[in-house]
Design an enzyme around this catalytic site. Sequence first.
Site, PDB file in Angstrom:
ATOM      1  N   GLY A  13       0.540 -12.495  59.403  1.00 21.39           N
ATOM      2  CA  GLY A  13      -0.229 -11.858  60.475  1.00 21.39           C
ATOM      3  C   GLY A  13      -0.658 -12.850  61.538  1.00 21.39           C
ATOM      4  O   GLY A  13      -1.804 -12.826  61.996  1.00 21.39           O
ATOM      5  N   ALA A  14       0.284 -13.703  61.952  1.00 18.83           N
ATOM      6  CA  ALA A  14      -0.054 -14.740  62.951  1.00 18.83           C
ATOM      7  C   ALA A  14       0.197 -14.263  64.376  1.00 18.83           C
ATOM      8  O   ALA A  14       0.173 -15.056  65.305  1.00 18.83           O
ATOM      9  CB  ALA A  14       0.761 -16.007  62.656  1.00 18.83           C
ATOM     10  N   GLY A  17      -5.256 -12.289  66.752  1.00 21.33           N
ATOM     11  CA  GLY A  17      -6.570 -12.646  66.228  1.00 21.33           C
ATOM     12  C   GLY A  17      -6.668 -13.988  65.538  1.00 21.33           C
ATOM     13  O   GLY A  17      -6.211 -15.021  66.036  1.00 21.33           O
ATOM     14  N   GLY A  19      -5.272 -15.197  62.809  1.00 23.64           N
ATOM     15  CA  GLY A  19      -4.010 -15.815  62.393  1.00 23.64           C
ATOM     16  C   GLY A  19      -3.317 -16.504  63.556  1.00 23.64           C
ATOM     17  O   GLY A  19      -2.789 -17.620  63.410  1.00 23.64           O
ATOM     18  N   TYR A 193     -10.701  -0.618  52.487  1.00 21.99           N
ATOM     19  CA  TYR A 193     -10.565  -1.963  53.085  1.00 21.99           C
ATOM     20  C   TYR A 193     -11.410  -2.973  52.310  1.00 21.99           C
ATOM     21  O   TYR A 193     -10.933  -4.044  51.936  1.00 21.99           O
ATOM     22  CB  TYR A 193     -10.984  -1.922  54.565  1.00 21.99           C
TER      23      TYR A 193
HETATM   24  P1  NAP Z   1      -5.969  -8.683  63.693  1.00 26.61           P
HETATM   25  O1  NAP Z   1      -6.169  -9.339  65.018  1.00 26.61           O
HETATM   26  O2  NAP Z   1      -5.792  -7.199  63.654  1.00 26.61           O
HETATM   27  O3  NAP Z   1      -4.746  -9.388  62.964  1.00 26.61           O
HETATM   28  C1  NAP Z   1      -4.167  -8.835  61.831  1.00 26.61           C
HETATM   29  C2  NAP Z   1      -2.762  -9.343  61.698  1.00 26.61           C
HETATM   30  O4  NAP Z   1      -2.172  -8.735  60.529  1.00 26.61           O
HETATM   31  C3  NAP Z   1      -1.858  -8.985  62.878  1.00 26.61           C
HETATM   32  O5  NAP Z   1      -1.010 -10.068  63.153  1.00 26.61           O
HETATM   33  C4  NAP Z   1      -1.060  -7.807  62.342  1.00 26.61           C
HETATM   34  O6  NAP Z   1       0.218  -7.653  62.932  1.00 26.61           O
HETATM   35  C5  NAP Z   1      -0.898  -8.249  60.898  1.00 26.61           C
HETATM   36  N1  NAP Z   1      -0.450  -7.178  60.026  1.00 26.61           N
HETATM   37  C6  NAP Z   1      -0.987  -5.950  59.847  1.00 26.61           C
HETATM   38  N2  NAP Z   1      -0.236  -5.231  58.996  1.00 26.61           N
HETATM   39  C7  NAP Z   1       0.789  -6.015  58.604  1.00 26.61           C
HETATM   40  C8  NAP Z   1       1.893  -5.844  57.753  1.00 26.61           C
HETATM   41  N3  NAP Z   1       2.128  -4.681  57.118  1.00 26.61           N
HETATM   42  N4  NAP Z   1       2.753  -6.863  57.595  1.00 26.61           N
HETATM   43  C9  NAP Z   1       2.562  -8.035  58.242  1.00 26.61           C
HETATM   44  N5  NAP Z   1       1.540  -8.256  59.074  1.00 26.61           N
HETATM   45  C10 NAP Z   1       0.667  -7.262  59.265  1.00 26.61           C
HETATM   46  O7  NAP Z   1      -7.197  -8.980  62.716  1.00 26.61           O
HETATM   47  P2  NAP Z   1      -8.087 -10.304  62.469  1.00 26.61           P
HETATM   48  O8  NAP Z   1      -9.472  -9.931  62.794  1.00 26.61           O
HETATM   49  O9  NAP Z   1      -7.471 -11.484  63.094  1.00 26.61           O
HETATM   50  O10 NAP Z   1      -8.005 -10.395  60.890  1.00 26.61           O
HETATM   51  C11 NAP Z   1      -7.340 -11.448  60.217  1.00 26.61           C
HETATM   52  C12 NAP Z   1      -7.960 -11.643  58.860  1.00 26.61           C
HETATM   53  O11 NAP Z   1      -9.312 -12.033  59.007  1.00 26.61           O
HETATM   54  C13 NAP Z   1      -7.968 -10.387  57.985  1.00 26.61           C
HETATM   55  O12 NAP Z   1      -7.627 -10.755  56.662  1.00 26.61           O
HETATM   56  C14 NAP Z   1      -9.401  -9.922  58.030  1.00 26.61           C
HETATM   57  O13 NAP Z   1      -9.772  -9.224  56.865  1.00 26.61           O
HETATM   58  C15 NAP Z   1     -10.115 -11.257  58.134  1.00 26.61           C
HETATM   59  N6  NAP Z   1     -11.450 -11.165  58.691  1.00 26.61           N
HETATM   60  C16 NAP Z   1     -11.636 -10.727  59.977  1.00 26.61           C
HETATM   61  C17 NAP Z   1     -12.925 -10.642  60.459  1.00 26.61           C
HETATM   62  C18 NAP Z   1     -13.206 -10.154  61.847  1.00 26.61           C
HETATM   63  O14 NAP Z   1     -14.379 -10.033  62.189  1.00 26.61           O
HETATM   64  N7  NAP Z   1     -12.210  -9.871  62.680  1.00 26.61           N
HETATM   65  C19 NAP Z   1     -14.016 -10.995  59.659  1.00 26.61           C
HETATM   66  C20 NAP Z   1     -13.770 -11.432  58.364  1.00 26.61           C
HETATM   67  C21 NAP Z   1     -12.488 -11.526  57.897  1.00 26.61           C
HETATM   68  P3  NAP Z   1       0.429  -6.899  64.365  1.00 26.61           P
HETATM   69  O15 NAP Z   1       0.091  -7.925  65.403  1.00 26.61           O
HETATM   70  O16 NAP Z   1       1.865  -6.535  64.324  1.00 26.61           O
HETATM   71  O17 NAP Z   1      -0.501  -5.723  64.374  1.00 26.61           O
END
Ligand code: NAP
Length: 322
Positions: A13-14, A17, A19, A193
């Site tokens: 998921g790079a 966000g 990643g 989730y």
């Molecule tokens: P994000 O911007 O939505 O990024 C999520 C990534 O996962 C995107 O690259 C997305 O791909 C990819 N993804 C989704 N479904 C997938 C699949 N089936 N196969 C491969 N890749 C897939 O979210 P983020 O906030 O950066 O979250 C990243 C991590 O941080 C998550 O594990 C989340 O639980 C954790 N986290 C986030 C927060 C927060 O406040 N945002 C807080 C705590 C922890 P696409 O670009 O193609 O959609």
Amino acid sequence: MTTDNKPTVIITGASSGVGLQGARALAQKGWFVVMACRNLEKTHKMAKEVGISTQNYQAIHLDLASFSSVRKFVQDFRASGRKLDALVCNAAVYYPLLKEPMRNEDGYEISVATNHLGHFLLCNLMLEDLQKSGNPEPRLVILGTVTANPKELGGKIPIPAPPDLGDLEGFQQGFKAPIAMIDGKKFKSGKAYKDSKLCNMLTMRELHRRYHQSTRIVFSALYPGCVATTALFRNHFSLFQKIFPLFQKNITGGYVSEELAGDRLAMVVADPEFNVSGVYWSWGNRQKEGRKSFVQEVSDEASDKDKGELMWTLSKQLVGLN
Ligand code: NAP
């Protein structure tokens, strides 16, 4: 075949966000980044946008919701000839408004399939790659979150319900329709989730308990802070998407930028002080720049050894690992 000697990290998921910014930060630290993503066109576009040079990354297709795609990804990575120094399980989906479960091709609820089961399979398959790296202390890092940890303030919010795997009755019964929750109870999308992220934490702890001593792989998790602007919230009400970042920034103070979250991820992957296995790193709920990291206590459920073992056995069956 590779010709450089850079350490290599895979980040799932790079393309977005945390990643994406973690990939940017690790490339700046001299790492080669394998961006493991479901949309390669988007991945190349985003890599360019954040300034990752084409010499410093490769994008390989990975759809975590599909176990055949996970297996194909491992083959494709091995064909690149690179040694693996670190694996980051970062990708996730969050569908807080779903009334009925979405399912993957195996019939499993989509957020548990993507966030937990896909990563569980990937970790198990890539342990041997990490072991063979020649790196004396390879790392496997998983993204955690406060909302799945009732020991933290953000994990005490009971909406729609706190994380709770029960005795994994839903997994025990095969996790197919009509079952959509790990505890076998009524479908609640936001809880699905949280449960998937609780499984991420149990997975990290089980990996540590089973393999740290024998492999020297350092297993850890981190909470990067509340990164309220990311696409993780794309399936929420549009008003929520507008207000949430402002609320976190100006009212609670629990807000970090995507760049800072990526820097934190890169530290846990690469910096010597994070060379501790079995722990969950955090910078706390108040997220000002310059804060020091610390080891955050995990919930009773995440540190329950019997539950960890049960999760391990049942997850293996669900992803077809013998
Ligand atoms: P994000 O911007 O939505 O990024 C999520 C990534 O996962 C995107 O690259 C997305 O791909 C990819 N993804 C989704 N479904 C997938 C699949 N089936 N196969 C491969 N890749 C897939 O979210 P983020 O906030 O950066 O979250 C990243 C991590 O941080 C998550 O594990 C989340 O639980 C954790 N986290 C986030 C927060 C927060 O406040 N945002 C807080 C705590 C922890 P696409 O670009 O193609 O959609």
